[in-house]
Design a protein around this motif. Structure first.
Motif, short mmCIF file in Angstrom:
data_model
loop_
_atom_site.label_atom_id
_atom_site.label_comp_id
_atom_site.label_asym_id
_atom_site.label_seq_id
_atom_site.Cartn_x
_atom_site.Cartn_y
_atom_site.Cartn_z
N ARG A 1 114.93 19.37 36.98
CA ARG A 1 114.27 18.89 36.32
C ARG A 1 113.06 19.03 36.63
NH1 ARG A 1 117.22 18.12 31.65
NH2 ARG A 1 115.81 16.56 30.87
N PHE A 2 112.13 19.32 35.74
CA PHE A 2 110.83 19.25 36.12
C PHE A 2 110.18 18.14 36.45
CE2 PHE A 2 106.05 19.68 35.39
CZ PHE A 2 105.84 20.86 36.27
N SER A 3 109.39 18.10 37.64
CA SER A 3 109.00 16.72 38.22
C SER A 3 107.78 16.74 38.46
CB SER A 3 109.71 16.33 39.39
OG SER A 3 109.15 17.34 40.60
N GLY A 4 106.83 17.75 38.15
CA GLY A 4 105.48 18.06 38.32
C GLY A 4 104.30 17.38 37.49
N GLU A 5 103.19 17.59 38.15
CA GLU A 5 101.98 17.08 37.27
C GLU A 5 101.42 18.25 36.52
OE1 GLU A 5 99.78 15.09 40.49
OE2 GLU A 5 97.89 15.09 39.22
N VAL A 6 100.68 17.90 35.37
CA VAL A 6 100.09 18.92 34.64
C VAL A 6 98.79 18.27 34.04
CG1 VAL A 6 100.31 20.42 32.69
CG2 VAL A 6 102.47 19.77 34.02
N SER A 7 97.73 19.45 34.22
CA SER A 7 96.33 18.96 33.75
C SER A 7 96.20 20.01 32.62
CB SER A 7 95.34 18.51 34.38
OG SER A 7 95.07 20.01 35.08
N ALA A 8 95.45 19.86 31.58
CA ALA A 8 95.45 20.82 30.53
C ALA A 8 93.97 20.49 29.47
CB ALA A 8 96.51 20.97 29.70
N VAL A 9 93.64 21.33 28.95
CA VAL A 9 92.46 21.11 28.09
C VAL A 9 93.01 20.70 26.76
CG1 VAL A 9 90.63 22.61 29.07
CG2 VAL A 9 92.16 23.35 27.17
N PRO B 1 87.23 32.92 29.23
CA PRO B 1 88.00 33.61 30.39
C PRO B 1 87.72 32.79 31.81
CG PRO B 1 86.95 35.06 28.86
CD PRO B 1 86.42 34.03 28.41
N GLN B 2 88.65 32.78 32.51
CA GLN B 2 88.86 32.09 33.99
C GLN B 2 88.69 30.63 33.75
OE1 GLN B 2 89.20 33.89 36.61
NE2 GLN B 2 88.61 35.87 35.37
N GLU B 3 88.59 30.06 32.57
CA GLU B 3 88.84 28.55 32.48
C GLU B 3 90.30 28.32 32.42
OE1 GLU B 3 84.22 27.83 30.65
OE2 GLU B 3 86.20 27.63 29.28
N PRO B 4 90.77 27.41 33.09
CA PRO B 4 92.30 27.20 33.03
C PRO B 4 92.50 26.49 31.88
CG PRO B 4 91.40 26.34 35.17
CD PRO B 4 90.24 26.68 34.57
N LEU B 5 93.61 27.10 31.01
CA LEU B 5 94.02 25.97 29.86
C LEU B 5 94.91 24.91 30.35
CD1 LEU B 5 93.83 29.15 28.76
CD2 LEU B 5 94.67 27.96 26.55
N MET B 6 95.41 25.22 31.58
CA MET B 6 96.41 24.52 32.13
C MET B 6 96.56 24.65 33.56
SD MET B 6 100.59 24.18 31.23
CE MET B 6 100.46 23.32 29.72
N GLU B 7 96.79 23.51 34.36
CA GLU B 7 97.03 23.71 35.88
C GLU B 7 98.48 23.00 35.87
OE1 GLU B 7 93.41 25.08 38.22
OE2 GLU B 7 93.67 22.88 38.49
N VAL B 8 99.12 23.42 36.97
CA VAL B 8 100.56 22.59 37.23
C VAL B 8 100.68 22.51 38.57
CG1 VAL B 8 103.10 23.32 37.07
CG2 VAL B 8 101.62 24.09 35.48
N VAL B 9 100.78 21.43 39.03
CA VAL B 9 101.04 20.93 40.47
C VAL B 9 102.50 20.60 40.60
CG1 VAL B 9 99.95 19.43 42.36
CG2 VAL B 9 98.73 20.26 40.33
N ALA B 10 103.31 21.20 41.24
CA ALA B 10 104.66 20.95 41.50
C ALA B 10 104.96 21.66 42.70
CB ALA B 10 105.54 21.33 40.24
N PRO B 11 106.22 21.52 43.27
CA PRO B 11 107.05 21.79 44.43
C PRO B 11 106.98 23.30 44.12
CG PRO B 11 108.24 19.83 43.85
CD PRO B 11 107.14 19.94 42.80
N LEU B 12 106.86 24.26 45.08
CA LEU B 12 106.60 25.65 44.53
C LEU B 12 107.68 26.30 43.75
CD1 LEU B 12 105.08 28.48 44.97
CD2 LEU B 12 106.36 28.46 47.26
N PRO B 13 109.06 26.09 44.05
CA PRO B 13 110.15 26.61 43.33
C PRO B 13 110.03 26.03 41.64
CG PRO B 13 110.97 25.89 45.23
CD PRO B 13 109.78 25.34 45.25
N GLU C 1 103.99 21.59 47.80
CA GLU C 1 103.37 21.47 46.54
C GLU C 1 102.48 22.91 46.32
OE1 GLU C 1 101.39 17.77 45.06
OE2 GLU C 1 99.73 19.04 45.53
N ALA C 2 102.85 23.42 45.05
CA ALA C 2 101.69 24.45 44.77
C ALA C 2 101.10 24.15 43.52
CB ALA C 2 102.90 25.72 44.36
N VAL C 3 99.91 24.85 43.35
CA VAL C 3 98.92 24.68 42.06
C VAL C 3 98.93 25.90 41.63
CG1 VAL C 3 97.00 23.93 41.14
CG2 VAL C 3 97.85 22.95 43.27
N PHE C 4 99.51 26.33 40.35
CA PHE C 4 99.21 27.39 39.56
C PHE C 4 98.09 27.09 38.24
CE2 PHE C 4 103.27 28.58 41.59
CZ PHE C 4 103.40 30.06 41.51
N SER C 5 97.31 27.99 38.13
CA SER C 5 96.51 28.02 36.90
C SER C 5 96.65 28.84 35.89
CB SER C 5 95.18 28.47 37.62
OG SER C 5 94.36 27.24 37.88
#
Lengths: 446, 446
Positions: free
Chosen positions: B88-96, B104-116, B28-32
């Motif tokens: 198919r994208f299987s991940g989790e997303v949170s967002a404002v 600035p620096q505040e995530p508009l979105m975070e993606v949590v999914a297998p790295l690829p 699992e990876a998290v991208f901001s």
């Protein structure tokens, strides 16, 4: 969304067409598409976008869904809806070939068609020509700044969407950019693809050296990015990897994308040279534009090429062109417009370019039927709504032509430090006289 | 082109995913996704673009044509091609939520999914959020400048293509713009459509008065443009038409688009008032932005509304945001990046907004599992690759929410003359400490 692309126009355009139909104003109109003024950051424009503009004229139609939506607005007549249902563009188009340097007031394109048709395609044509012409014009400057070193399009991340990013890649290629990282543009236009490792790959690994080893084993021809944590430490890892792999080491380029690129490129170059890696190339990446590239090279930064982002296209110095699509003739009568500071010249036109010793020296904007010395730039590209043969040469040919034409611009226009040196675009006496007659007639009207 | 939209990414992304698969890096990876810095022309950002971003995550797949093209490049493994075929994208997303003011620096979105997976959607997500957020942020300023008078989107002509022009219209609407001239955006998002007569219609007629008569008979609710030849003469024609038609006269608004808008609007207003047309509205059109609108109104220009073009979106002062999508965690371990001047904070996050008396006063950027006072801005919007209920409210609701949130910004941020007044975005002690630990560990590594 593409399904209803024909709806991509301003509400008032449908209203005007409805009114034209009501009045029976179906005679031939001529519209000129041109840029009104050079933005401060450009010395010339490079025309681009013609091929897709012609394709979209050929395919424009109003599917049922679009007609149903227009009907639902309850402001248009059945006459308009019937007209749109049968609509196919049947007009004639002339244009300067893609890659031609042009100047303000010179038509990039002229459309000759029944008034409602010519009016309906306004937004479409502005969109097809604006961004590509902006991009080719900007990218040509970046390519000049790089002084023969390769420039690559890495603008995808900061672009405004799939359509823009993809069209931009094609226009930048015409202007001399060597490749793009945009895979869709590669597929669509056959552009060479380039790319380099990203920070996230390095970050995902426990260890930077390990990440270089993993990436370069599969993709040795892609540049390694060495500045995830500390640029020179990154370079040291590359050197370690080279020693470790000996003959098997196949990495050919590194990318620097942050920090003081001048100091870091010098230090990286020294480290690499000392380690016997004289053939390893150093590419810069990041928020580079023609000014920063020229500056780096003037300072002697040992950089072998540049990955450039938004500066190839829309950028703060040139975010848009003052592009316009203006009626210049209707039913055989020339038309003008007066309220704006900028002159609108009436009637169909031709641009004659005068070369001296292989260098373009001045242009004459003339009526289309004048026979003047010089090369005529506008050529017929569509008749009866169909592209003419030769209107859209293969992309490599367009690129070659553009390179040749750009080289033939006067040196002062190619000098990035000169801001808009004079390039004479004269108005032919006949055209000037025609306009004055129309102004006099307007002033004398009640 | 849409067919192969999945190819719209950088070449290296496919290479990295191929390498991840080779190494078995499927954890699992998290991208901001966040903006690194406010461009000079903005005091705040307004998040936008979420709905289409989620839709495109749900539908992303690699059709045969895309796979065949990738295979033709002869640099990717069959393993990658097989992976993409099944993707198919299987991940989790949170967002404002769309319409939320962010910094600035505040995530508009975070993606949590297998790295690829999380890596593959990078370009897609940047594109879906960049332009809409840029537009909503800019348009909010223009709406503020107009001080309650309607602002209409007339930016289509100078935009960069169908996709951009249409998304821009939606984002501008969220930010408070009242309508658009873009018929496709009207169809796609149900936006109110507006429009006004263009110069070409007047030009095509022999006589300006006749053109007003013809257009207003079918479309009296659309503004007449009176400045094709001479603005005040145009106004006189409108007055003549009103006298001629008496009770039947239904034109309600005129557009001024060139010349000295202050002087001309005053003179036009006087003429209209003297002629008993006090209820006729005067709208300005043309290259207006928040500064010129504010200036005109300060000078007392009797303008009732504004048709605004590129200044609602991309414009020279803010042509792009420094938007980024960064890895902040992999396989449960926090990640940092150091080379850039700008801090990257590790791990999944939450933003807590502290209000005082209905006004947002400061934010705290924290780890996602901290329980701090204030309103948490990031909400779960997708799980298992599917949108959660309530993630995408209807557009009018989004607009209402955005208006409320924008009104709750501190007055100094809404003051167009203040350039980036301080708004405190604090970093929680836990988050700051986490980052420092990681830097220390990196520095101590070999």
């Amino acid at each position: 969304m593409e399904e209803c692309a024909a709806l991509y126009t301003d509400l008032q355009v449908f209203a005007m067409v409805d009114a034209y139909l009501d009045e029976g104003m179906l005679d031939e109109a001529v519209f000129s598409l041109f840029v009104q003024q050079l933005p401060p950051g450009l010395n010339f424009l490079a025309a681009s976008g013609l091929e897709e503009a012609l394709r979209s004229l050929e395919t424009l139609c109003f599917p049922r869904e679009a007609l149903d939506y227009l009907a639902s607005l309850q402001c248009f007549s059945d006459r308009l809806l019937g007209y749109l249902e049968r609509f196919r563009f049947s007009g004639e188009v002339s244009a300067v070939p893609e890659g031609t340097p042009v100047f303000p007031q010179e038509p990039l394109m002229e459309v000759v068609a029944p008034l409602p048709e010519a009016q309906l395609v306004e937004t479409l044509l502005l969109h097809q020509l604006h961004l590509p012409t902006l991009t080719a014009s900007k990218a040509a400057r970046v390519v000049l700044a790089a002084g023969g070193r390769p420039v690559m399009d890495a603008g995808l991340r900061r672009m405004y969407g799939l359509e823009v990013g993809t069209k931009m890649a094609r226009a930048a290629f015409i202007a001399g950019v060597q490749g793009t990282s945009n895979v869709l543009a590669g597929h669509r236009y056959g552009l060479p693809l380039v790319g380099g490792l990203e920070h996230s790959f390095v970050q995902a690994h426990e260890d930077e050296l390990e990440s270089f080893r993993a990436f370069s084993s599969g993709f040795p021809e892609m540049a390694l990015r060495v500045d995830t944590y500390d640029t020179l430490r990154g370079v040291q890892y590359v050197i370690r990897l080279a020693r470790e792999q000996g003959e098997g080491f196949r990495v050919r380029a590194l990318q620097l994308s942050s920090g003081d690129l001048l100091a870091l490129s010098r230090a990286a170059r020294s480290l690499l040279d000392e380690a016997g890696l004289q053939r390893m190339k150093l590419f810069a990446n990041g928020p580079l534009d023609e000014a920063s590239i020229a500056w780096l090279l003037e300072q002697g930064a040992p950089l072998d090429g540049f990955y450039v982002g938004p500066a190839l296209s829309v950028s703060p110095d040139v975010s848009a062109l003052e592009i316009a699509y203006k009626l210049v003739s209707y039913a055989g009568k020339d038309r003008i417009k007066l309220s704006s500071q900028r002159a609108l010249y009436p009637g169909r036109k031709q641009v004659f370019r005068m070369d001296e010793g292989g260098t373009a020296r001045r242009d004459v904007l003339a009526r289309h039927d004048e026979a003047l010395p010089g090369r005529p730039l506008l050529r017929p590209v569509m008749r009866g709504g169909l592209r003419l043969e030769g209107a859209c040469p293969p992309l490599p040919e367009i690129r070659e032509y553009a390179q040749r034409e750009l080289e033939h611009l006067p040196p002062e226009l190619r000098d990035l430090k000169r801001s808009q040196p004079a390039y004479r675009v004269e108005v032919s006496p006949v055209l000037a006289w025609t306009r004055e007659q129309l102004i006099d007639a307007w002033a004398a009207s009640p």
